[in-house]
Design a protein around this motif. Structure first.
Motif, PDB file in Angstrom:
ATOM      1  N   ARG A  16       0.833  -1.210   0.000  1.00  0.00           N
ATOM      2  CA  ARG A  16       0.000   0.000   0.000  1.00  0.00           C
ATOM      3  C   ARG A  16       0.865   1.256   0.000  1.00  0.00           C
ATOM      4  NH1 ARG A  16      -2.421  -1.171   3.989  1.00  0.00           N
ATOM      5  NH2 ARG A  16      -4.464  -1.831   3.210  1.00  0.00           N
ATOM      6  N   ASP A  17       1.871   1.290   0.886  1.00  0.00           N
ATOM      7  CA  ASP A  17       2.738   2.475   0.983  1.00  0.00           C
ATOM      8  C   ASP A  17       3.499   2.708  -0.322  1.00  0.00           C
ATOM      9  OD1 ASP A  17       1.965   3.041   3.544  1.00  0.00           O
ATOM     10  OD2 ASP A  17       3.645   2.007   4.495  1.00  0.00           O
ATOM     11  N   ASN A  18       3.893   1.633  -0.982  1.00  0.00           N
ATOM     12  CA  ASN A  18       4.629   1.782  -2.236  1.00  0.00           C
ATOM     13  C   ASN A  18       3.752   2.333  -3.346  1.00  0.00           C
ATOM     14  OD1 ASN A  18       7.603   0.729  -2.437  1.00  0.00           O
ATOM     15  ND2 ASN A  18       6.602  -0.614  -0.949  1.00  0.00           N
ATOM     16  N   ILE A  19       2.524   1.859  -3.436  1.00  0.00           N
ATOM     17  CA  ILE A  19       1.616   2.393  -4.460  1.00  0.00           C
ATOM     18  C   ILE A  19       1.230   3.832  -4.128  1.00  0.00           C
ATOM     19  CG2 ILE A  19      -0.651   2.140  -5.548  1.00  0.00           C
ATOM     20  CD1 ILE A  19      -0.424  -0.864  -5.160  1.00  0.00           C
ATOM     21  N   ARG A  20       0.945   4.078  -2.845  1.00  0.00           N
ATOM     22  CA  ARG A  20       0.533   5.413  -2.411  1.00  0.00           C
ATOM     23  C   ARG A  20       1.672   6.429  -2.537  1.00  0.00           C
ATOM     24  NH1 ARG A  20      -1.888   5.031   3.193  1.00  0.00           N
ATOM     25  NH2 ARG A  20      -3.946   4.834   2.242  1.00  0.00           N
ATOM     26  N   TYR A  21       2.892   5.983  -2.737  1.00  0.00           N
ATOM     27  CA  TYR A  21       4.020   6.904  -2.893  1.00  0.00           C
ATOM     28  C   TYR A  21       3.793   7.865  -4.055  1.00  0.00           C
ATOM     29  CZ  TYR A  21       8.780   7.912  -1.332  1.00  0.00           C
ATOM     30  OH  TYR A  21       9.883   8.498  -0.757  1.00  0.00           O
ATOM     31  N   GLY A  22       3.005   7.411  -5.027  1.00  0.00           N
ATOM     32  CA  GLY A  22       2.701   8.277  -6.165  1.00  0.00           C
ATOM     33  C   GLY A  22       1.721   9.375  -5.814  1.00  0.00           C
ATOM     34  N   LYS A  23       0.907   9.142  -4.783  1.00  0.00           N
ATOM     35  CA  LYS A  23      -0.078  10.139  -4.356  1.00  0.00           C
ATOM     36  C   LYS A  23      -0.371   9.892  -2.870  1.00  0.00           C
ATOM     37  CE  LYS A  23      -4.797  11.760  -5.344  1.00  0.00           C
ATOM     38  NZ  LYS A  23      -6.049  11.465  -6.106  1.00  0.00           N
ATOM     39  N   PRO A  24       0.376  10.568  -1.985  1.00  0.00           N
ATOM     40  CA  PRO A  24       0.272  10.292  -0.545  1.00  0.00           C
ATOM     41  C   PRO A  24      -1.137  10.422   0.023  1.00  0.00           C
ATOM     42  CG  PRO A  24       2.202  11.644  -1.002  1.00  0.00           C
ATOM     43  CD  PRO A  24       1.433  11.551  -2.281  1.00  0.00           C
ATOM     44  N   GLU A  25      -1.968  11.262  -0.577  1.00  0.00           N
ATOM     45  CA  GLU A  25      -3.315  11.464  -0.042  1.00  0.00           C
ATOM     46  C   GLU A  25      -4.337  10.515  -0.664  1.00  0.00           C
ATOM     47  OE1 GLU A  25      -2.910  14.185  -3.614  1.00  0.00           O
ATOM     48  OE2 GLU A  25      -1.656  13.443  -1.968  1.00  0.00           O
ATOM     49  N   ALA A  26      -3.884   9.546  -1.439  1.00  0.00           N
ATOM     50  CA  ALA A  26      -4.805   8.645  -2.140  1.00  0.00           C
ATOM     51  C   ALA A  26      -5.643   7.823  -1.161  1.00  0.00           C
ATOM     52  CB  ALA A  26      -4.018   7.707  -3.051  1.00  0.00           C
ATOM     53  N   THR A  27      -6.881   7.587  -1.544  1.00  0.00           N
ATOM     54  CA  THR A  27      -7.775   6.763  -0.726  1.00  0.00           C
ATOM     55  C   THR A  27      -7.516   5.286  -1.016  1.00  0.00           C
ATOM     56  OG1 THR A  27      -9.504   6.731  -2.411  1.00  0.00           O
ATOM     57  CG2 THR A  27      -9.518   8.576  -0.831  1.00  0.00           C
ATOM     58  N   GLU A  28      -8.077   4.426  -0.166  1.00  0.00           N
ATOM     59  CA  GLU A  28      -7.932   2.988  -0.360  1.00  0.00           C
ATOM     60  C   GLU A  28      -8.544   2.567  -1.705  1.00  0.00           C
ATOM     61  OE1 GLU A  28      -6.562  -0.770   1.265  1.00  0.00           O
ATOM     62  OE2 GLU A  28      -6.195   1.345   1.713  1.00  0.00           O
ATOM     63  N   GLU A  29      -9.641   3.185  -2.074  1.00  0.00           N
ATOM     64  CA  GLU A  29     -10.289   2.850  -3.343  1.00  0.00           C
ATOM     65  C   GLU A  29      -9.387   3.213  -4.526  1.00  0.00           C
ATOM     66  OE1 GLU A  29     -11.667   4.497  -0.877  1.00  0.00           O
ATOM     67  OE2 GLU A  29     -13.132   3.011  -0.175  1.00  0.00           O
TER      68      GLU A  29
END
Length: 618
Positions: free
Chosen positions: A452-465
């Motif tokens: 999750r943290d690796n994918i969210r690195y592209g957009k730190p405020e991204a939601t789980e969806e």
């Protein structure tokens, strides 16, 4: 109470990312000045504690003289106030000053001050150029950041706390000796002079040996971490014994550096012990002789002998304090070589954020040579229109990746300029520039954190969806639910290992594409983006890449030409110069370098054109 002292220093206070000074004293002051009131309190509390301790030894002599001058039935009546004052100093003032000094040292300085140095050092180091990190061991850089903070704290605390305490203590002892009889102070003064000479000779040599030992230690750490990080390569080439030899050399260097230092320490210890024996013998003998002449009292003998023994015991501590100070100074000097190095790539004063409205990219007479005599990129001009998809083609070393690194401003140009929507990238902030560019590389590295943290690195405020939507687009949802790490974390919570080693190459690549997809930057760079994927997954993801590329300016690099043949335009580089440009079909019809590279591959089916060109030698 503890909490109050522990919160006097905020290691994460808002400070600009500034280069520490290159000279030793200025380097120390750069950090000390930020919390100077704490060090001022340390000096005051240390001085008061030293004075009170010397007074306690004076009281011993006074008590002996008092009981010699009066009788038991009159002692409290005649000297009651004196005893009360002594009791206040011994039972109240001395403990309070000592506790205050310890609180400042242990609760305020010990945890927070090295954290402040490490935090600011880390922030400055993180903004070094890519080349800076490529030229050193990651383990050694990390060790220097951590060691420098600790060493700087230890040396400063010892100077402001312990050494200051010793100076006051020794000065007070000289005054008390001289107050009893001037001659009684002579042995102590001679001892102080000889002690200072001894330290002046040994300590600088110990400092240099400490610097050499710190260098050997950080090099050893760097080599060990390098081997562990690349353990798959070590095992693949069956070079465990070769790595043993490599590490053994560093361990041997570390042992030799340690031995050189311990020889000096042993010699210094022997010299100090000899001086201490002289101090006690000379002080006690002289005190008795002066008493026999009626020049001093019995109390003076007790005072001088007791203080001499106390100084004897303290001298060993002083020796280690001073040695530790200069050992830590040596470590700080070595750390300065890393932490005080100027940034190779810096934002101009007043640099403003990049504003991308269309996504036009222009390379205008660009020259770059990595500091070599011959150019890697020679007078290159390339204009990429907003939303255009351009493929960079060429043999290894032609300058394709260099051109991308220059666009990201990992290096500064030697000539020319690069513009994005008319803005020179040298005039905008690096953070805003890289935020506007999404990049997927062939050598994909993931952080040793959760999926999750690796994918969210592209957009730190991204939601789980949003995270799961990105994962589904790159078909990562097929393997993520089945992931389990050694700590028992599963799915999106599973940690991927250092650089993502717990995942296969294809899985890492899909996670990397997902985080760039989530970033949704207006300019997209694909450097062998699908090379780690099998054909079936690549074909599926290629459709998603087409969606990702829609409306974006795209620069794609691929050795497998079939993956970029659908680009709007292909640009062929040779030794840093554009030698061909055109569409896939145009370049094939031209029969130049691109056509030759295509013939060396299997041809392909892409963009509505199917063909099978003969391989060389067929």
């Amino acid at each position: 109470m503890f909490r109050w002292f522990e919160t006097r220093i905020d290691p994460f206070r808002e400070t600009p990312v500034a280069r520490p000074p290159e000279t030793l004293l200025a380097f120390y002051w750069h950090y000390v000045r930020q919390i100077w009131p704490v060090f001022a309190a340390l000096v005051v509390s240390g001085g008061i504690t030293a004075v009170l301790e010397v007074m306690m030894f004076r009281y011993i002599g006074e008590i002996i003289d008092i009981v010699g001058k009066t009788t038991p039935d009159k002692v409290f009546a005649e000297y009651g106030p004196t005893f009360l004052m002594m009791a206040f100093v011994v039972l109240v003032a001395r403990p309070v000053s000592s506790v205050l000094h310890d609180m400042i040292t242990r609760q305020t300085l010990l945890p927070a001050f090295p954290a402040l140095v490490r935090w600011q050092g880390h922030r400055y180091l993180m903004r070094q150029s890519l080349e800076f990190f490529q030229n050193d061991f990651a383990g050694r850089l990390a060790t220097r950041v951590i060691q420098t903070g600790m060493a700087l704290r230890e040396s400063v605390v010892e100077v402001f706390g312990s050494l200051w305490f010793v100076i006051i203590y020794a000065g007070g002892a000289v005054v008390l000796f001289a107050d009893a009889d001037v001659w009684l102070a002579v042995p102590l003064m001679v001892w102080i002079v000889l002690y200072i000479i001894t330290l002046a000779w040994f300590v600088p040599r110990i400092r240099e040996s400490a610097k050499a030992m710190s260098h050997a230690r950080s090099t050893l750490t760097g080599r060990v971490v390098d081997g562990y990080t690349n353990i798959s390569t070590v095992k693949l080439f069956a070079h465990a014994e070769r790595e043993d030899t490599y590490i053994r050399e560093s361990i041997a260097d570390n042992v030799a550096a340690t031995q050189a230092q311990t020889r000096l320490v042993t010699l210094m210890s022997a010299t100090i012990t000899t001086l201490n024996c002289f101090l006690i013998g000379a002080t006690a003998g002289l005190a008795v002789w002066l008493w026999s002449l009626g020049s001093v009292t019995v109390g003076a003998i007790a005072l001088s002998t007791g203080l001499a023994i106390r100084i004897y015991n303290m001298s060993g501590w002083i020796m280690w304090v001073v040695t530790g100070i200069f050992e830590n100074v040596g470590v700080v000097q070595e750390g300065m070589e890393t932490l005080s190095r100027a940034h190779a790539v810096v934002d101009k004063p007043g640099a403003k954020p990049l504003r991308v409205t269309q996504g036009a990219v222009d390379f205008d007479h660009v020259n770059f040579h990595y500091g070599r005599k011959s150019g890697v990129i020679d007078n290159l001009t390339l204009n990429i229109a907003p939303g255009e998809r351009v493929g960079l083609v060429g043999r290894s070393g032609a300058g394709k990746s260099t051109l991308v690194n220059l666009l990201l401003r990992f290096y500064d140009l030697q000539g020319g300029r690069i513009l994005i929507d008319g803005q020179n990238i040298a005039d905008v902030t690096q953070e805003s520039l890289r935020a506007a560019i999404g990049m997927v590389t062939q050598d994909t590295s993931l952080l040793h954190r959760s999926v999750r943290d690796n994918i969210r690195y592209g957009k730190p405020e991204a939601t789980e969806e949003e995270i799961w939507a990105a994962a589904r687009q790159v078909h990562a949802d097929s393997f993520i639910p089945g992931l389990v790490d050694p700590a028992g974390r599963t799915g999106m919570d599973a940690h991927v290992g250092e650089r993502g080693v717990k995942l296969s190459g294809g899985q890492r690549q899909r996670i990397a594409i997902a985080r760039v997809l989530l970033k949704n930057a207006p300019i997209l760079v694909l450097d062998e983006a699908t090379s780690a994927l099998d054909s079936e997954v690549e074909a599926a993801i290629q459709e998603e890449l087409d969606t990702i590329m829609a409306g974006k300016t795209v620069i794609a690099i691929a050795h497998r030409l079939s993956t970029i043949a659908q680009m709007d335009r292909l640009v062929v580089l040779e030794k840093g110069v554009i030698v061909e440009t055109g569409s896939h079909d145009e370049l094939l019809d031209r029969g130049g370098i691109y056509a030759g590279l295509w013939r060396r591959q299997s041809g392909g089916f892409l963009g509505g054109r199917e063909q099978r060109l003969p391989l060389v030698g067929e």
